[in-house]
Design a protein around this motif. Structure first.
Motif, PDB file in Angstrom:
ATOM      1  N   UNK A 274       0.843  -1.185   0.000  1.00 35.76           N
ATOM      2  CA  UNK A 274       0.000   0.000   0.000  1.00 35.76           C
ATOM      3  C   UNK A 274       0.882   1.239   0.000  1.00 35.76           C
ATOM      4  N   UNK A 275       0.480   2.241  -0.779  1.00 33.22           N
ATOM      5  CA  UNK A 275       1.275   3.452  -0.935  1.00 33.22           C
ATOM      6  C   UNK A 275       0.419   4.671  -0.585  1.00 33.22           C
ATOM      7  N   UNK A 276       1.014   5.591   0.144  1.00 31.14           N
ATOM      8  CA  UNK A 276       0.367   6.855   0.470  1.00 31.14           C
ATOM      9  C   UNK A 276       1.358   7.972   0.166  1.00 31.14           C
ATOM     10  N   UNK A 277       1.008   8.820  -0.796  1.00 27.00           N
ATOM     11  CA  UNK A 277       1.924   9.850  -1.275  1.00 27.00           C
ATOM     12  C   UNK A 277       1.429  11.244  -0.902  1.00 27.00           C
ATOM     13  N   UNK A 278       2.384  12.161  -0.822  1.00 30.81           N
ATOM     14  CA  UNK A 278       2.083  13.545  -0.485  1.00 30.81           C
ATOM     15  C   UNK A 278       1.775  14.345  -1.742  1.00 30.81           C
ATOM     16  N   UNK A 279       0.987  15.388  -1.565  1.00 32.71           N
ATOM     17  CA  UNK A 279       0.729  16.308  -2.656  1.00 32.71           C
ATOM     18  C   UNK A 279       1.901  17.284  -2.790  1.00 32.71           C
TER      19      UNK A 279
END
Length: 485
Positions: A274-279
């Motif tokens: 699972x990946x969670x990226x910043x804006x």
């Protein structure tokens, strides 16, 4: 008796400045202005204070520069669960069209259908193929009712009781009806656990609660090599292409997936990431990015829609494996205009696809291992069970065992290298370390300047009143007589 009057209030024993210097919590200030200290010691404190002040400001400027670089770190954690949601599993046959389903009327179209679908590759060796044919393209297609979609659905790979010889989900039977159809670059493909049925209705997504072989999806598929119509210029290999993907992501079979040959028992172990990226400016994701034909934004969906927009704009039609309501492209349009658009897009002659990474998404990594199937010890039993020869099985049977390697997943989360709170803490830490300043120290400065401003305003107001008072000149005269005497 002489009277002395003044415009300033001298009732205070010490000035505001002296009071501030002696009471401030800012380190080094009282020592500089202490008249009881030797001049050299006061000079030492003066140099020490400004040296510390300069060093602290330098350190603060470095931290601000680092903050404005908008760097990000990646935090990797391993999460354990009692069960994990099983991915969607899409399978395709390398053979796009079955020979037995290609009628005598269809055979003249087959060569063009196969060639027209190869528009995702930068190849120029077949330019002019239609015009160089021994018969006229126009005579074949212009007045015909040939339809790519109907032809592919009818003659393409079908997963039914004849090709799906065995199916088990966690040891329980499953059937061809549990798979949904999808168009890809391999024609007809079939997806298990897609989250929707053939009518587009949502269904429950399956989960796995035990890791290891036999606890996921087990398939035995007959690829029917006798039906193959491919050539060396198309798909010369035999077998299946399999891809594990998130239910929200359309399968990009030409770019992703694993090739599985016949004659092997293939173990496909899965790991979920699972990946969670910043804006921006810390990351590259865009939370406001949406897609027209898909509920969730995904990279694969974005690239599909980007290509589709260019093709519809340039050619006025939609290739069969792309979503939408635009008119379906003819074989000639696919082989000429569509292929030219994709080539120019890949060469940078058209506006490139803007497909930022999703802010949150799921990927599945696979590890494939093989064992020969069937073994000599079970050859006779396999012949009796499937009612075909061992040679046929080794040339046509693909056995798949898809399962989770472990009931855990890795989470990759982008985090700001320096957050606002961290920056404030660093600034406060440097000010406190080098000159002993804090938020309350700044309150002391505010208190001093407020008092100073009020005193100046009061003094000016008193002076203005005295200038306009009838006794003002007499006071001056009395003060003059006093001085002369």
């Amino acid at each position: 008796m002489l009277i002395r009057m003044s415009n300033t209030d001298e009732s205070e024993e010490q000035s505001l400045e002296r009071h501030f210097i002696e009471s401030t919590t800012l380190h080094g200030i009282p020592q500089q202005w202490d008249n009881a200290r030797p001049i050299w010691l006061r000079g030492f404190w003066f140099l020490a204070f400004f040296a510390c002040l300069g060093t602290g400001l330098w350190q603060i400027s470095l931290r601000i520069t680092e903050y404005r670089a908008y760097l990000a770190n990646t935090k990797i954690t391993l999460e354990y669960n009692n069960e994990l949601q099983f991915p969607a599993i899409t399978i395709c046959n390398f053979n796009r069209y079955r020979g037995s389903e290609v009628s005598d009327e269809d055979w003249p179209y087959l060569e063009y259908a196969l060639f027209a679908e190869e528009y995702d590759y930068d190849s120029y060796e077949d330019d002019g193929k239609f015009e160089q044919s021994s018969f006229s393209y126009y005579a074949l297609f212009e007045n015909s009712t040939f339809n790519f979609t109907e032809f592919t659905r009818r003659a393409g790979f079908v997963l039914d009781n004849e090709t799906l010889l065995d199916c088990k989900w966690r040891g329980r039977p499953c059937y061809a009806e549990n798979f949904t159809h999808v168009f890809t670059s391999y024609g007809n493909c079939w997806t298990f656990n897609n989250g929707v049925d053939e009518d587009g209705n949502y269904i429950e997504i399956l989960s796995e609660d035990q890791p290891g072989a036999g606890n996921g999806l087990y398939l035995v598929v007959d690829i029917q090599q006798a039906e193959y119509t491919e050539s060396l210029q198309g798909n010369p290999q035999a077998g299946l292409k399999i891809l594990a993907h998130d239910q929200e992501a359309p399968p990009l079979m030409d770019a992703l997936g694993s090739a599985i040959p016949p004659g092997f028992y293939s173990y496909i172990s899965l790991r979920r990431n699972e990946y969670k990226n910043l804006q921006e400016p810390w990351g590259k994701c865009d939370q406001n990015r949406n897609l027209e034909h898909y509920w969730e934004y995904t990279l694969s969906g974005c690239f599909i829609e980007c290509k589709l927009q260019h093709i519809v704009s340039e050619c006025g039609c939609r290739p069969v494996r792309y979503p939408g309501e635009a008119t379906e492209c003819s074989p000639r349009q696919s082989a000429t205009c569509v292929k030219d658009v994709i080539t120019r897009l890949n060469d940078g002659q058209l506006e490139p696809c803007y497909c930022p990474v999703p802010c949150q998404y799921i990927e599945y990594s696979t590890t494939v291992s093989y064992g020969a199937f069937p073994s000599q010890s079970v050859a006779e039993e396999a012949e009796a069970h499937f009612n075909v020869s061992v040679d046929y099985q080794r040339n046509n049977f693909v056995v798949l065992d898809v399962f989770y390697e472990e009931l855990n997943y890795q989470r990759f989360e982008q985090q700001k290298a320096i957050s606002v709170s961290s920056l404030i803490s660093d600034i406060g830490g440097n000010l406190g370390l080098f000159i002993g300043a804090s938020i309350l120290t700044f309150a002391e400065f505010i208190d001093y300047f407020v008092k100073k401003s009020l005193k100046v305003c009061t003094s000016r107001k008193n002076q203005a009143k005295e200038k306009g008072h009838p006794l003002g000149n007499k006071v001056k005269d009395v003060w003059s007589v006093s001085k002369s005497s």
